[in-house]
Design a protein around this motif. Structure first.
Motif, PDB file in Angstrom:
ATOM      1  N   UNK A 195       0.670  -1.033   0.035  1.00 43.34           N
ATOM      2  CA  UNK A 195      -0.151   0.014  -0.133  1.00 43.34           C
ATOM      3  C   UNK A 195       0.858   1.357  -0.025  1.00 43.34           C
ATOM      4  N   UNK A 196       0.567   2.153  -1.085  1.00 45.71           N
ATOM      5  CA  UNK A 196       1.323   3.639  -1.015  1.00 45.71           C
ATOM      6  C   UNK A 196      -0.026   4.550  -0.815  1.00 45.71           C
ATOM      7  N   UNK A 197      -0.249   5.028   0.115  1.00 46.32           N
ATOM      8  CA  UNK A 197      -1.318   5.862   0.313  1.00 46.32           C
ATOM      9  C   UNK A 197      -2.773   5.155   0.132  1.00 46.32           C
ATOM     10  N   UNK A 198      -3.307   5.452  -0.821  1.00 49.74           N
ATOM     11  CA  UNK A 198      -4.637   5.026  -1.274  1.00 49.74           C
ATOM     12  C   UNK A 198      -4.387   3.985  -2.262  1.00 49.74           C
ATOM     13  N   UNK A 199      -3.198   4.071  -2.847  1.00 51.89           N
ATOM     14  CA  UNK A 199      -3.002   2.959  -3.954  1.00 51.89           C
ATOM     15  C   UNK A 199      -2.436   1.626  -3.274  1.00 51.89           C
ATOM     16  N   UNK A 200      -3.058   0.480  -3.987  1.00 52.43           N
ATOM     17  CA  UNK A 200      -2.385  -0.847  -3.630  1.00 52.43           C
ATOM     18  C   UNK A 200      -1.768  -1.549  -4.939  1.00 52.43           C
ATOM     19  N   UNK A 201      -0.611  -2.158  -4.839  1.00 52.11           N
ATOM     20  CA  UNK A 201      -0.043  -2.756  -5.945  1.00 52.11           C
ATOM     21  C   UNK A 201       0.419  -4.285  -5.509  1.00 52.11           C
ATOM     22  N   UNK A 202       0.411  -5.111  -6.194  1.00 52.12           N
ATOM     23  CA  UNK A 202       0.587  -6.540  -6.076  1.00 52.12           C
ATOM     24  C   UNK A 202       1.986  -6.761  -6.925  1.00 52.12           C
ATOM     25  N   UNK A 203       3.018  -7.417  -5.916  1.00 49.34           N
ATOM     26  CA  UNK A 203       4.377  -7.765  -6.355  1.00 49.34           C
ATOM     27  C   UNK A 203       4.327  -9.348  -6.275  1.00 49.34           C
ATOM     28  N   UNK A 204       4.548 -10.038  -7.450  1.00 46.11           N
ATOM     29  CA  UNK A 204       4.677 -11.582  -7.573  1.00 46.11           C
ATOM     30  C   UNK A 204       5.937 -11.763  -8.058  1.00 46.11           C
ATOM     31  N   UNK A 205       6.690 -12.923  -7.277  1.00 51.61           N
ATOM     32  CA  UNK A 205       7.659 -13.751  -7.389  1.00 51.61           C
ATOM     33  C   UNK A 205       7.350 -14.983  -8.068  1.00 51.61           C
ATOM     34  N   UNK A 206       7.597 -15.100  -9.317  1.00 52.84           N
ATOM     35  CA  UNK A 206       7.451 -16.417  -9.817  1.00 52.84           C
ATOM     36  C   UNK A 206       8.575 -17.312 -10.162  1.00 52.84           C
ATOM     37  N   UNK A 207       8.768 -18.425  -9.890  1.00 53.39           N
ATOM     38  CA  UNK A 207       9.676 -19.653 -10.014  1.00 53.39           C
ATOM     39  C   UNK A 207       9.691 -20.688 -10.928  1.00 53.39           C
ATOM     40  N   UNK A 208      10.373 -20.918 -11.901  1.00 50.19           N
ATOM     41  CA  UNK A 208      10.111 -21.965 -12.889  1.00 50.19           C
ATOM     42  C   UNK A 208       8.992 -21.755 -13.570  1.00 50.19           C
ATOM     43  N   UNK A 209       8.979 -20.844 -14.470  1.00 52.56           N
ATOM     44  CA  UNK A 209       7.538 -20.431 -15.171  1.00 52.56           C
ATOM     45  C   UNK A 209       7.923 -20.484 -16.600  1.00 52.56           C
ATOM     46  N   UNK A 210       6.660 -20.693 -17.089  1.00 55.88           N
ATOM     47  CA  UNK A 210       6.307 -20.602 -18.466  1.00 55.88           C
ATOM     48  C   UNK A 210       5.425 -19.328 -18.856  1.00 55.88           C
ATOM     49  N   UNK A 211       5.770 -18.426 -19.804  1.00 62.13           N
ATOM     50  CA  UNK A 211       5.087 -16.989 -20.146  1.00 62.13           C
ATOM     51  C   UNK A 211       4.400 -17.372 -21.367  1.00 62.13           C
ATOM     52  N   UNK A 212       3.013 -17.044 -21.427  1.00 64.81           N
ATOM     53  CA  UNK A 212       1.940 -17.001 -22.611  1.00 64.81           C
ATOM     54  C   UNK A 212       2.583 -15.520 -23.184  1.00 64.81           C
ATOM     55  N   UNK A 213       3.196 -15.680 -24.302  1.00 65.00           N
ATOM     56  CA  UNK A 213       3.401 -14.520 -25.245  1.00 65.00           C
ATOM     57  C   UNK A 213       4.102 -15.028 -26.407  1.00 65.00           C
ATOM     58  N   UNK A 214       3.325 -14.705 -27.373  1.00 66.21           N
ATOM     59  CA  UNK A 214       3.796 -15.114 -28.781  1.00 66.21           C
ATOM     60  C   UNK A 214       4.782 -14.781 -29.222  1.00 66.21           C
ATOM     61  N   UNK A 215       5.328 -13.553 -29.001  1.00 63.88           N
ATOM     62  CA  UNK A 215       6.595 -12.776 -29.358  1.00 63.88           C
ATOM     63  C   UNK A 215       7.726 -13.201 -28.802  1.00 63.88           C
ATOM     64  N   UNK A 216       7.586 -14.089 -27.662  1.00 61.85           N
ATOM     65  CA  UNK A 216       9.237 -14.279 -26.805  1.00 61.85           C
ATOM     66  C   UNK A 216       9.517 -15.602 -27.579  1.00 61.85           C
ATOM     67  N   UNK A 217      10.912 -15.607 -27.955  1.00 62.45           N
ATOM     68  CA  UNK A 217      11.478 -16.681 -28.320  1.00 62.45           C
ATOM     69  C   UNK A 217      11.728 -17.784 -27.515  1.00 62.45           C
ATOM     70  N   UNK A 218      11.753 -17.348 -26.343  1.00 65.53           N
ATOM     71  CA  UNK A 218      11.969 -18.590 -25.351  1.00 65.53           C
ATOM     72  C   UNK A 218      11.014 -18.130 -24.305  1.00 65.53           C
ATOM     73  N   UNK A 219       9.936 -18.871 -23.986  1.00 66.98           N
ATOM     74  CA  UNK A 219       8.989 -18.969 -22.824  1.00 66.98           C
ATOM     75  C   UNK A 219       9.115 -19.389 -21.426  1.00 66.98           C
ATOM     76  N   UNK A 220      10.162 -20.138 -21.498  1.00 70.56           N
ATOM     77  CA  UNK A 220      10.570 -20.889 -20.183  1.00 70.56           C
ATOM     78  C   UNK A 220      11.327 -19.855 -19.431  1.00 70.56           C
ATOM     79  N   UNK A 221      11.145 -19.499 -18.292  1.00 67.56           N
ATOM     80  CA  UNK A 221      12.069 -18.624 -17.292  1.00 67.56           C
ATOM     81  C   UNK A 221      12.319 -19.340 -16.151  1.00 67.56           C
TER      82      UNK A 221
END
Length: 105
Positions: free
Chosen positions: A50-76
């Motif tokens: 929380x920063x004042x009235x705003x809320x944001x989320x921070x995610x940490x992903x491990x051993x992941x695959x990204x849905x992105x048609x333009x990435x050459x490597x989707x495994x991260x």
């Protein structure tokens, strides 16, 4: 390249991505949806800030695959994602291997 060629290229790329998703789904434990991306991963840590009235989320992903048609490597190996929008984290079960892709994709 004509407009039709470009449409065919994009359609082929999306079909390839969908097939890859279906093939790798069984390798992951979680489905993570944020406003701009879709991930599969084996570990996810979600922190809300929380920063004042705003809320944001921070995610940490491990051993992941990204849905992105333009990435050459989707495994991260790991990723840090920050978003101000809602998130959805679901744990997969073995029967989820037959599920379809999310409707937004």
């Amino acid at each position: 390249m004509s407009a039709e060629d470009l449409d065919n290229f994009e359609s082929d790329a999306e079909l390839h991505l969908y097939r890859e998703y279906r093939d790798v789904l069984k390798l992951f434990k979680y489905v993570v949806e944020v406003d701009r991306r879709f991930y599969l991963c084996n570990k996810v840590d979600v922190q809300s800030h929380s920063t004042g009235t705003d809320v944001y989320f921070e995610l940490t992903l491990t051993d992941a695959w990204v849905w992105d048609v333009y990435r050459t490597s989707r495994f991260i190996k790991s990723a840090r994602v920050v978003t101000f929008k809602d998130i959805n984290v679901e744990e997969l079960s073995h029967s989820d291997a037959d599920m379809d892709i999310p409707s937004q994709f």
